[in-house]
Design an enzyme around this catalytic site. Structure first.
Site, short mmCIF file in Angstrom:
data_model
loop_
_atom_site.label_atom_id
_atom_site.label_comp_id
_atom_site.label_asym_id
_atom_site.label_seq_id
_atom_site.Cartn_x
_atom_site.Cartn_y
_atom_site.Cartn_z
N CYS A 18 -18.32 8.96 57.76
CA CYS A 18 -17.31 9.94 57.35
C CYS A 18 -17.35 10.00 55.84
O CYS A 18 -17.06 9.00 55.17
CB CYS A 18 -15.93 9.51 57.85
SG CYS A 18 -14.55 10.52 57.26
N CYS A 45 -20.36 16.39 54.96
CA CYS A 45 -19.43 16.00 56.02
C CYS A 45 -20.25 15.84 57.27
O CYS A 45 -21.11 16.68 57.57
CB CYS A 45 -18.35 17.08 56.22
SG CYS A 45 -17.27 16.78 57.65
#
Length: 269
Positions: free
Chosen positions: A70, A194
């Protein structure tokens, strides 16, 4: 023996899938903090507290090595966790590292002064929290000079992907690329900052054009993990493989199955 992979939601499954293909002999325990997703709109301290709790849970479950799959967590929590101190025999790594290595063509342990690199104009697509942290620009500046980075906060994309609304996600991606190109008309490279975004990589590439090289994280992270485990074979840990979520397991399982187009079954963390 399992390596832990953590994400706020389902985006890290793109990293997990690449790692499973690259390292079929390694077991992985995936942990999705679905109850608190998305992280991209949270404060840095909130992200840090949530990330630290999840990583400690994975360590306690026998995952000596945990990958923060993440970017928002890597940007807001990784350095602070390392500065606070990691328990003996435990490690936590982020997903920024392979991106920087690929873009600058130098290894993470290379501490020589920053130097010029081939790519001069880079578009960064990331969550609002990752963009606000400027973590990518900071790490890049340690290794390269003369690189102009234009960041675009891609609000709404993660939510659309998590909800399975890929039509909305595509529309948002194209809108964000248009906004970026108004600021930087001719990027040479684009960073999908991302782990949800690889699912939309063809859309990013189409909107950016064929001359822009798109850097996506799944395979880059998998290659770096393979190299790390070759150098640190004792870091595979004693944990059992599986899928955990802080959200509703049935709901998360259904979305994950749609996400990867194969059956994924989550249990409660």
């Amino acid at each position: 023996m399992a390596v832990g992979i953590f994400d706020s939601g389902l985006g890290g499954l793109t990293v997990l899938e690449a790692a499973q293909k690259r390292l079929p002999e390694v077991e992985f325990l995936y942990y999705a903090d679905s109850a608190h997703a998305p992280y991209g709109v949270r404060t840095p301290d909130d992200i840090f507290q949530l990330t630290r709790a999840a990583v400690h849970d994975l360590w306690n479950r026998g995952c000596d090595l945990v990958i923060l799959a993440c970017n928002t967590a890597s940007a807001a929590a990784l350095r602070r966790m390392q500065e606070e101190g990691v328990p003996p025999g435990k490690r936590v790594l982020g997903v920024f590292v392979p991106l920087i290595e690929a873009l600058t063509e130098r290894q993470w342990g290379d501490n020589s002064p920053p130097r010029e690199v081939e790519v001069k104009n880079v578009a960064l697509f990331a969550t609002p929290a990752t963009v606000a942290s400027r973590a990518f620009q900071r790490e890049l500046a340690f290794r390269a000079i003369g690189v102009d980075v234009e960041a675009q906060a891609c609000g709404g994309v993660v939510d659309a992907i998590e909800e399975g609304d890929l039509i909305l996600a595509e529309a948002l991606v194209r809108s964000h690329v248009d906004a970026l190109k108004r600021k930087m008309p001719y990027p040479q490279a684009a960073i999908l900052g991302c782990t949800h975004y690889p699912l939309m990589e063809p859309i990013f590439q189409d909107a950016l054009g064929p001359d822009v090289r798109v850097f996506s994280q799944g395979n880059l992270v998998a290659d770096s993990l393979a190299d790390y485990l070759e150098r640190h074979p004792n870091m595979r840990g004693s944990g059992a493989a599986g899928y955990l979520t802080t959200g509703k397991p049935a709901t998360v399982s259904n979305r994950a199955t749609q996400f990867l187009r194969r059956q994924i079954t989550f249990a409660a963390a």
